[in-house]
Design an enzyme around this catalytic site. Structure first.
Site, PDB file in Angstrom:
ATOM      1  N   TYR A   1       0.816  -1.229   0.000  1.00 37.55           N
ATOM      2  CA  TYR A   1       0.000   0.000   0.000  1.00 37.55           C
ATOM      3  C   TYR A   1       0.852   1.285   0.000  1.00 37.55           C
ATOM      4  O   TYR A   1       2.042   1.231   0.164  1.00 37.55           O
ATOM      5  CB  TYR A   1      -1.097  -0.014   1.058  1.00 37.55           C
ATOM      6  CG  TYR A   1      -0.809  -0.127   2.535  1.00 37.55           C
ATOM      7  CD1 TYR A   1       0.385   0.235   3.118  1.00 37.55           C
ATOM      8  CD2 TYR A   1      -1.834  -0.583   3.368  1.00 37.55           C
ATOM      9  CE1 TYR A   1       0.568   0.153   4.493  1.00 37.55           C
ATOM     10  CE2 TYR A   1      -1.658  -0.672   4.752  1.00 37.55           C
ATOM     11  CZ  TYR A   1      -0.450  -0.299   5.304  1.00 37.55           C
ATOM     12  OH  TYR A   1      -0.280  -0.376   6.656  1.00 37.55           O
ATOM     13  N   GLU A   2       0.229   2.392  -0.261  1.00 42.49           N
ATOM     14  CA  GLU A   2       0.911   3.681  -0.503  1.00 42.49           C
ATOM     15  C   GLU A   2       1.887   3.584  -1.666  1.00 42.49           C
ATOM     16  O   GLU A   2       2.926   4.244  -1.661  1.00 42.49           O
ATOM     17  CB  GLU A   2       1.651   4.169   0.746  1.00 42.49           C
ATOM     18  CG  GLU A   2       0.790   4.481   1.932  1.00 42.49           C
ATOM     19  CD  GLU A   2      -0.367   5.387   1.575  1.00 42.49           C
ATOM     20  OE1 GLU A   2      -1.455   5.144   2.105  1.00 42.49           O
ATOM     21  OE2 GLU A   2      -0.207   6.313   0.765  1.00 42.49           O
ATOM     22  N   GLY A   3       1.520   2.813  -2.680  1.00 41.65           N
ATOM     23  CA  GLY A   3       2.400   2.597  -3.834  1.00 41.65           C
ATOM     24  C   GLY A   3       3.240   1.368  -3.574  1.00 41.65           C
ATOM     25  O   GLY A   3       4.047   1.364  -2.639  1.00 41.65           O
TER      26      GLY A   3
ATOM     27  N   GLN B   1       7.510   2.315  -6.131  1.00 39.20           N
ATOM     28  CA  GLN B   1       8.521   3.162  -5.478  1.00 39.20           C
ATOM     29  C   GLN B   1       9.830   3.140  -6.265  1.00 39.20           C
ATOM     30  O   GLN B   1      10.467   4.174  -6.476  1.00 39.20           O
ATOM     31  CB  GLN B   1       8.813   2.655  -4.049  1.00 39.20           C
ATOM     32  CG  GLN B   1       7.613   2.569  -3.135  1.00 39.20           C
ATOM     33  CD  GLN B   1       6.944   3.901  -2.879  1.00 39.20           C
ATOM     34  OE1 GLN B   1       7.617   4.934  -2.843  1.00 39.20           O
ATOM     35  NE2 GLN B   1       5.635   3.905  -2.744  1.00 39.20           N
TER      36      GLN B   1
END
Lengths: 558, 558
Positions: free
Chosen positions: A428-430, A435
Site C-alpha cells: 500500500y501507498e504505492g 517506489q
C-alpha cells in the site's frame, strides 16, 4: 511479549546519525528543544509499552467487524486510540494555529515507530489522520481549516484517504468516482472506493474522508482528478457532527494481517463534499498526503522489524536447547552461531532502517525551512526509505519466526502475526515496485543531481569500504541514466535495494565512530556481510529490461 | 485458481537435466519404463487438477478440529485422500513384496510435487506415511512388515513420526518419553509428543505412530533413544484394527498455515509399542525416515513455488492496470517490466528447485542400486535441496503476493494462503539452520570429497560463467574446511544458499542446451541476475563466526 520502547536508540540516531540538531537550530522549530523532544519520546514509549502493546493480540484475534452498517473495533482499541489522542500524538507536527504542536515531522516519525511496534493495526489510524492534517494545511480553504484541523489535531475526528477503485489501483488515473457541483458550492460525490483503511469505526465522533473524484467533463487520466473532503457526518453550525452524509460501508476485507484495522469498501451516493485545492489538481494535493504516508509506511516496516527483533531475542534468551557449542555458554539457543547470526543481522537491519527513516524525516523538516537541497534529498529518499523499511519489516518478521523454530508458526506466540501484519506495507501507498520506478524515473529526472549529491556525501564520510561501494553505485546510476525509462524499470527494485545497502553501511560506519562496542560490532556485521549484497543487486540493476520481454504470456505459461 | 500440473516440465527435467535414464537402466528399477512413468505422472496430474486442488481453500477456511478426542478433517479431505490412496500414490516406491510398486523415489517425488501444489496440508499426510514405509522396510521385523506395510502401501492406514517434545525440539537427544518392557516382548510407552502432523484424523481406519522413547537406564542423549511402533488401534489376530491403544490427542495447534493438516499434541499413557530396529539405535532408524522426509519437505517448497507462480501469472494476465509502457502490449500488468521481472524470476527459481529435488531423488535411487558415489552425492544434496526448496517456496509465495498488489493480502485470492502454508517448511524436518550446519559439519567430514566431486561435475559441464562461480565455491569450501565446526556454522546458511545458486545455474545452463527459447531466456535470467548473488553469499560464508560472539545477551538487548 513485552515491548520495550527503544527511546535511547532513537535518540542516538537523532544525535549521532541524522543531524537532528540542524532541525532544532531552525527558527521554524525553535520549540523543539532537546528537553521537549525527550519528554515526548519518553511519554510515547511509556504509553506504547503500557497501554498500546497489550492490545495487539486482541486486534488479531477479534478483528474489527461490520454490524448494521457500523464498524465495531477490536477490544480495547477505543481506549488505546484515546490514549494516543489525549497525549497529543496526532498533533505533534500540526500547525499551532489550528491546535498542532508545530514540532518536526522527525518527532512524529519517532513516535509513530513506537506506536507501530506496539500495535500496527491501531497505528494505521493516526497515520492516516496525520497525512490528512498535512494535506488540509497545504491545500484547504481557511474555512475548512478552521472547522476541521482542530478536530483532527485533537483526534476527536479521524481521517482517511480514498484513492483506489476496483479498476484503478496503481493506476489512479483510471478512477471513475464522480463529483457533480451542487448549487451551494459543494459537490455530490458518487462512486465506490476500495481498500479504505479505517474507513469506518466507533472510536471517534466523526470521520473525514478525502476522496479523489472527477468533475463532469474533466480531462481523462490523472489530469482530470479533483480532491474532495467528505465527512461521515456533516458538521452543523457549531461545528459539531450533524446529519449523516450519503455514504456507507459496503463490506470489510478478510485480510492476511492487520485484522484490527478495518479495510472498508466505501460507497458514496451523492455524498456532500467540499473541493480541496483547485479543480483537476487533486493528484498534487493527494501527493502531499501520500509522501508523508510513504515515510509513515516505511516506518511501519521499521516498527515490525524492531518488535520482531525484540521478541526473537527474548525467545532466544529463554529457550534452552541442545548442548552448548561454546564454553561458558548460557545454555540457551543464543549460544548457537546461526541464531546469533540471525539476531545480529536483525539488530543491524533495524538500526539501518531507523536511521534511514529519521534521515528522511530530518530532510523533510529541513525542506520545510526552505532548504532546497534537503527537499531534493527528501524526494530521493522517500521511495528508498518506504521500500527498504517495509522489506526489512517483512524480512525480520520472517527471521523472527525462524528464530522461534516450531513455535514461530504457532499463532499464540505472536511471531507469525508480525509477518502477517507487515506484509501489506510493501504494497500500500504505492507498491515497492512503484517506489522503485519512482526512484529511477521521476527522481532521476534531475539528471541524477540529487542521487550524486547523496553519493558524494557518503564518499565524503571517508570510510574506504563504504566509499568503494558508493563508487560502484555512482557508476550504476550513471549507467541507468543512459537507459530509456522502461529499461531502467527492469532493474529498478534491485537498484533501490542496492542504494539502501550503501546508505545503511554509511549510517553504520558513522555509528561505529561513536566508539560504542555494540555499534561497532553491528557496523562490522553490516559492512562485511550485508553490504556485499549490493554488488549482486547492482549487477541485476544494470541488466535493466534486457531479456524481460523475450517471453510471451504463452511462453511463461508453457 | 486453476492448477495445471506441470507434467511436461517434470519430464524435461527427468530427460535432460537429472539423467533419470540411469535409474531406469538399473535392474532394480526395470519396471520404471518411460511409458509407466508417464502414465503415473499424467494420472497424478489429472487427479491433482480435478480432485485435490479444489480442496485447498476449504482446508484453510475449515481447519481440522478436535471433537470429543477425535480429529475431524476439513471438508472433502477424506475423498481427496481416498483418491490419492486408490491411485496407489503411497505405494509408488514401496517394496513389491509388501504391496508396493517398487518404482524409483524419483517418481514419488514428482507425484508429491503435484499433490503439494494442489493441497499442501493434505499432501503432508501421504508424505509422512511414505517415510514410515521406508523406515519399516529398513528396520522392522518381518512380522511387523507383514502386518503393517500392506496396509500403509494401500493407504488404508496412515503413518506419523513422533520426535519432538516440549523441551526437545532440534535437540532430539533431550527427549524423556519412556518405554518400559512388557512381559510379552512389547513396551509400554508413556510421554507427551508435540507437533505431530496428522497425529489423528478420520480418513483411515488406523494410524501408526513411530515414536522415539527411552528404555529404562538408557544412556543419556541421542545414544539412548529407541524407536517404537505404536498403533492407534492394536491389530487383532486377523490384522484388523482392534482395541484402542492408550494414547490420545490432547489438543491441536493454531497455526499460521496448513490449517487442513491437524498438528497434534499426543499423549501416550502406557501405550503398547513394538521396538523397531535395535535398542538405543532409534536415531539411526528415524534418520531413514527423516532423510526421505527432508527431500519431501524440500519438494513441498517447490510445490508452493510452482502453485504461487501459476496463480501470479494467471492474475497478471488478467489484471488490466495502467497505460502500457510498451508498444503492442497486452494492456495487462504483464506489460510492466517489474512484473515481468518477478514472474520470470519465479519461473527460473521453480525450474532450479525442481531440478535440484529430482537430482537428489535420482541420486537416492542410484544409491539404492549400490552406487556409492551417488550415495555421497545424495547425502550432500539433502540439506541443500531441503533448504533451497523451502526458501524458494517462501520467496515465491511472497513474490506472488506482490504481483497481486492489494489483492495479494485479501485471503479470498489464495495468494496469502500459499505464504502461510509454506512457512513452516523452513522449520520442520530440521530447521534450515540445522540443514546448513549438517552441510558444513557432517557432510564435509569426508574432507570435502563429495562437495568437490559435485563442483568438479559442474566445472566439467564447461559453461564459463557457471564454472567461474563454481571455482569460487571451491575456494570457499576449502576455506571452510580450515575452520573449526562452530566457526563454519556462523556462515553455514549463506554457504548453503551459495551452493544452491551455483547448482541452479548449472541446471539452467544445461537446460539452455536444449535450444528451447524459453529455457534459454530463463537460463539467461538466472546466470545474469541470480547467480551473482552467490558472491555476496560466499563473502558472508567466509566470515564464519567472526564477531558473532562479541556481543552478550545484554548488549543485544540494549
Amino acid at each position: 511479549m513485552t515491548y520495550r520502547a527503544p527511546v535511547s536508540d532513537i535518540t542516538f540516531c537523532l544525535d549521532h546519525i541524522v543531524g537532528f540538531d540542524r532541525v532544532q537550530a531552525a527558527s521554524t522549530f525553535e520549540e523543539a528543544t532537546t528537553d521537549v523532544v525527550q519528554a515526548i519520546l519518553t511519554e510515547a514509549g511509556r504509553i506504547c509499552e503500557e497501554v498500546i502493546a497489550p492490545l495487539n493480540r486482541a486486534g488479531d484475534l477479534h478483528p474489527a467487524r461490520l454490524e448494521n452498517g457500523v464498524v465495531r473495533t477490536s477490544p480495547g482499541f477505543a481506549e488505546g486510540y484515546k490514549a494516543i489522542a489525549e497525549a497529543g500524538f496526532l498533533a505533534i507536527s500540526g500547525d499551532p494555529e489550528y491546535g498542532g504542536m508545530g514540532l518536526p515531522l522527525t518527532v512524529t516519525t519517532a513516535v509513530n515507530e513506537m506506536i507501530g511496534s506496539a500495535c500496527l493495526s491501531l497505528e494505521l489510524n493516526p497515520l492516516m489522520t496525520q497525512g490528512q492534517i498535512e494535506a488540509l494545511e497545504h491545500h484547504a480553504s481557511d474555512a475548512i481549516k478552521d472547522l476541521y484541523l482542530p478536530k483532527l489535531n485533537t483526534g476527536e475526528w479521524s481521517g482517511t484517504m480514498n484513492l483506489t477503485e476496483p479498476q484503478a489501483g496503481s493506476d489512479v488515473g483510471a478512477l471513475t468516482t464522480k463529483a457533480v457541483p451542487n448549487e451551494d458550492g459543494t459537490y455530490a460525490i458518487s462512486g465506490q472506493k476500495i481498500y479504505i483503511s479505517w474507513g469506518d469505526h466507533d472510536m471517534t465522533e466523526n470521520i473525514v474522508h478525502l476522496v479523489l473524484a472527477r468533475l463532469p467533463d474533466a480531462p481523462k487520466g490523472t489530469k482530470g482528478i479533483s480532491l474532495f473532503l467528505v465527512p461521515k457526518k456533516i458538521p452543523d453550525e457549531k461545528g459539531n457532527p450533524g446529519v449523516a452524509n450519503s455514504l456507507s460501508v459496503v463490506s470489510l476485507e478478510h485480510k492476511l494481517g492487520l485484522h484490527g484495522s478495518p479495510t472498508c469498501v466505501m460507497q458514496y451516493d451523492g455524498a456532500q463534499g467540499w473541493l480541496i485545492g483547485e479543480e483537476n489538481k487533486g493528484m498534487a494535493a493527494m501527493f502531499t498526503m501520500m509522501n508523508n504516508a510513504r515515510l509513515g509506511v516505511g516506518v511501519q516496516g521499521l516498527s515490525i522489524a524492531e518488535a520482531a527483533y525484540q521478541q526473537a531475542l527474548e525467545f532466544a534468551q529463554e529457550r534452552k536447547q541442545g548442548r552448548s557449542p561454546v564454553e561458558n555458554g548460557t545454555g540457551t539457543i543464543l549460544d548457537h552461531a546461526d541464531v546469533r547470526r540471525m539476531l545480529i543481522e536483525m539488530k543491524a537491519e533495524v538500526f539501518a532502517a531507523r536511521a534511514m527513516a529519521l534521515d528522511l524525516a530530518v530532510s523533510l523538516d529541513l525542506a520545510k525551512t526552505g532548504d532546497a537541497a534537503a527537499k531534493a534529498r527528501a524526494a530521493l529518499l522517500t521511495p528508498i526509505a518506504k521500500t527498504y523499511g517495509t522489506e526489512t519489516g517483512i524480512k525480520l518478521a520472517n527471521m523472527g519466526i525462524q528464530v522461534h523454530g516450531g513455535m514461530g508458526v504457532i499463532e499464540e506466540t505472536g511471531a507469525a502475526q508480525f509477518a502477517r501484519d507487515v506484509r501489506v506495507t510493501a504494497i500500500y501507498e504505492g507498491t515497492n515496485g512503484i517506489q522503485a520506478m519512482d526512484l529511477v524515473g521521476r527522481k532521476l529526472m534531475d539528471g541524477g543531481t540529487a542521487a550524486f549529491a547523496l553519493i558524494d556525501e557518503i564518499e565524503a564520510a571517508g570510510h574506504d569500504t563504504v566509499s568503494a561501494m558508493a563508487q560502484e553505485l555512482r557508476r550504476t546510476t550513471e549507467h541507468l541514466l543512459t537507459l530509456e525509462p522502461n529499461d531502467r524499470f527492469g532493474g529498478a527494485v534491485p537498484y533501490l535495494m542496492a542504494f539502501a545497502r550503501v546508505l545503511g553501511a554509511h549510517y553504520h560506519a558513522k555509528a561505529a565512530e561513536s566508539g560504542d562496542k555494540t555499534r561497532q560490532a553491528l557496523a562490522q556485521y553490516h559492512l562485511t556481510r550485508l553490504l556485499p549484497e549490493a554488488q549482486g543487486l547492482m549487477a541485476q540493476a544494470r541488466c535493466g529490461a534486457e531479456g524481460l520481454y523475450d517471453l510471451s504470456a504463452d511462453d511463461l505459461a508453457a
